[in-house]
Design an enzyme around this catalytic site. Structure first.
Site, mmCIF file in Angstrom:
data_model
loop_
_atom_site.group_PDB
_atom_site.id
_atom_site.type_symbol
_atom_site.label_atom_id
_atom_site.label_comp_id
_atom_site.label_asym_id
_atom_site.label_seq_id
_atom_site.Cartn_x
_atom_site.Cartn_y
_atom_site.Cartn_z
ATOM 1 N N LYS A 1 0.885 -1.174 0.000
ATOM 2 C CA LYS A 1 0.000 0.000 0.000
ATOM 3 C C LYS A 1 0.922 1.223 0.000
ATOM 4 O O LYS A 1 1.278 1.757 1.048
ATOM 5 C CB LYS A 1 -0.921 -0.033 1.228
ATOM 6 C CG LYS A 1 -2.022 1.004 1.186
ATOM 7 C CD LYS A 1 -3.040 0.741 2.277
ATOM 8 C CE LYS A 1 -3.999 1.909 2.450
ATOM 9 N NZ LYS A 1 -4.851 2.201 1.313
HETATM 10 N N1 PMP Z 1 -7.873 -1.647 -2.572
HETATM 11 C C1 PMP Z 1 -7.306 -0.436 -2.539
HETATM 12 C C2 PMP Z 1 -6.649 0.087 -3.757
HETATM 13 C C3 PMP Z 1 -7.359 0.329 -1.361
HETATM 14 O O1 PMP Z 1 -6.811 1.542 -1.319
HETATM 15 C C4 PMP Z 1 -8.016 -0.193 -0.221
HETATM 16 C C5 PMP Z 1 -8.083 0.618 1.043
HETATM 17 N N2 PMP Z 1 -6.965 0.416 1.851
HETATM 18 C C6 PMP Z 1 -8.576 -1.467 -0.310
HETATM 19 C C7 PMP Z 1 -8.483 -2.167 -1.497
HETATM 20 C C8 PMP Z 1 -9.244 -2.099 0.881
HETATM 21 O O2 PMP Z 1 -8.281 -2.472 1.821
HETATM 22 P P1 PMP Z 1 -8.619 -2.554 3.372
HETATM 23 O O3 PMP Z 1 -9.854 -3.373 3.486
HETATM 24 O O4 PMP Z 1 -7.452 -3.227 3.972
HETATM 25 O O5 PMP Z 1 -8.837 -1.174 3.842
#
Ligand code: PMP
Length: 310
Positions: free
Chosen positions: A157
């Site tokens: 991320k």
């Molecule tokens: N995909 C992307 C591109 C994101 O930015 C997020 C948000 N973090 C998610 C999926 C969902 O991830 P999470 O459930 O861990 O927040």
């Protein structure tokens, strides 16, 4: 509860206005940051962070992929989030831990640049809006694809990845949709610009595999566990674009978006055009656990000790 005034900066809380960086910081020029989005819910027994350790583990994984030496352990970072919540007298909030390459060094090689870590708290309602949360959102397939597997690692991320997300989101909004669904470089369904995607057909729950250029979402994992608890079959598999148009139900999930039903894709109604029973059932369970209204059977909540005087 007032607006946050403190930001955690490498182990101590500083005033909001002091959490600044230099314009020469490596991150400003080259996008070299990794970050997290985490929610703390105001439960009946006090504030609780949802899946705190998993988020801090992913933050450390993201840093490792980019050879960023993060000096804080996952436990220290969890404590940092708790300190940020307590120090700002918050209850329900969104947390944004971010690790950057700072310094004043020119040139793309970032390995010598100092690393700085911040944890910011904000009060933030559900990302796609209350109406979408209830009735669903209208989305399109984006003309922008997710990066090919040997270009940008989507399991990290990382700040730079979100330039791609911005293109998709801006295009969708410009064309009157609330979100764009991106395909991977092979043309299979990946995810939204900031959410993972689930489809339902004949009672089976489908989602793209980690190899389809998605972020390995923590909400995605929670959804799959809840679905299996409910006796719903879950399949992680490559999904051709046309699957979007013949699904009975569709929804986005993510820390910010929580669990938001999708009402139409490219102006084609999803199923009946109203959130279906599988979506509603998982949404209810997910929000119930997160808000402390349903027993936390998976141990997903980290309580935040609030001083007795508050
Ligand atoms: N995909 C992307 C591109 C994101 O930015 C997020 C948000 N973090 C998610 C999926 C969902 O991830 P999470 O459930 O861990 O927040």
């Amino acid at each position: 509860m007032s607006n946050p005034t403190k930001i955690w900066r490498d182990g101590r809380l500083v005033n909001w206005d002091e959490a600044t960086i230099h314009v020469m910081s490596h991150v400003v020029h080259y996008g070299s940051s990794v970050f997290e989005g985490v929610r703390c819910y105001d439960t009946p027994t006090g504030p609780a962070i949802f899946r705190a350790r998993e988020h801090m583990r992913r933050l450390r994984d993201s840093a490792r992929i980019y050879r960023i030496e993060l000096p804080h352990s996952a436990d220290d970072l969890v404590q940092g989030m708790i300190d940020t919540i307590v120090g700002n007298d918050l209850r329900g909030c969104y947390l944004r831990p971010v690790v950057i390459r700072a310094g004043e060094q020119m040139g793309v090689l970032g390995t010598g640049a100092p690393v700085e870590t911040f944890i910011i708290a904000k009060v933030w309602d559900t990302y796609l809006g209350a109406e979408a949360f209830e009735s669903g959102c209208d989305v399109c397939v984006s003309s922008w694809r997710r990066a090919a597997p040997d270009t940008f690692p989507t399991m990290a991320k990382a700040g730079g990845n979100y330039m791609n997300s911005q293109l998709s989101k801006m295009e969708a909004k410009q064309n009157g949709y609330s979100e764009g669904i991106m395909l991977d470089s092979f043309g299979f369904v990946a995810e939204g610009s900031g959410e993972n995607l689930f489809l339902v057909r004949d009672g089976v729950l489908y989602t793209a595999p980690v190899g389809s250029a998605i972020l390995n979402g923590i909400t995605r994992d929670s959804v799959m566990r809840i679905a299996r608890d409910q006796g719903i079959e879950v399949r992680e598999q490559q999904l051709p674009r046309e699957f979007l148009y013949i699904a009975d139900e569709a929804f986005f999930c993510g820390t910010a978006a929580e669990l938001t039903p999708i009402r139409s894709i490219d102006r084609i109604p999803v199923g009946s055009g109203r959130p279906g029973p599988v979506t509603k059932g998982i949404q209810r369970e997910y929000m119930g656990i997160a808000k402390g209204e349903i027993p936390d059977r998976h141990g997903w909540l980290t309580p935040v000790p609030v001083p007795a005087s508050v």
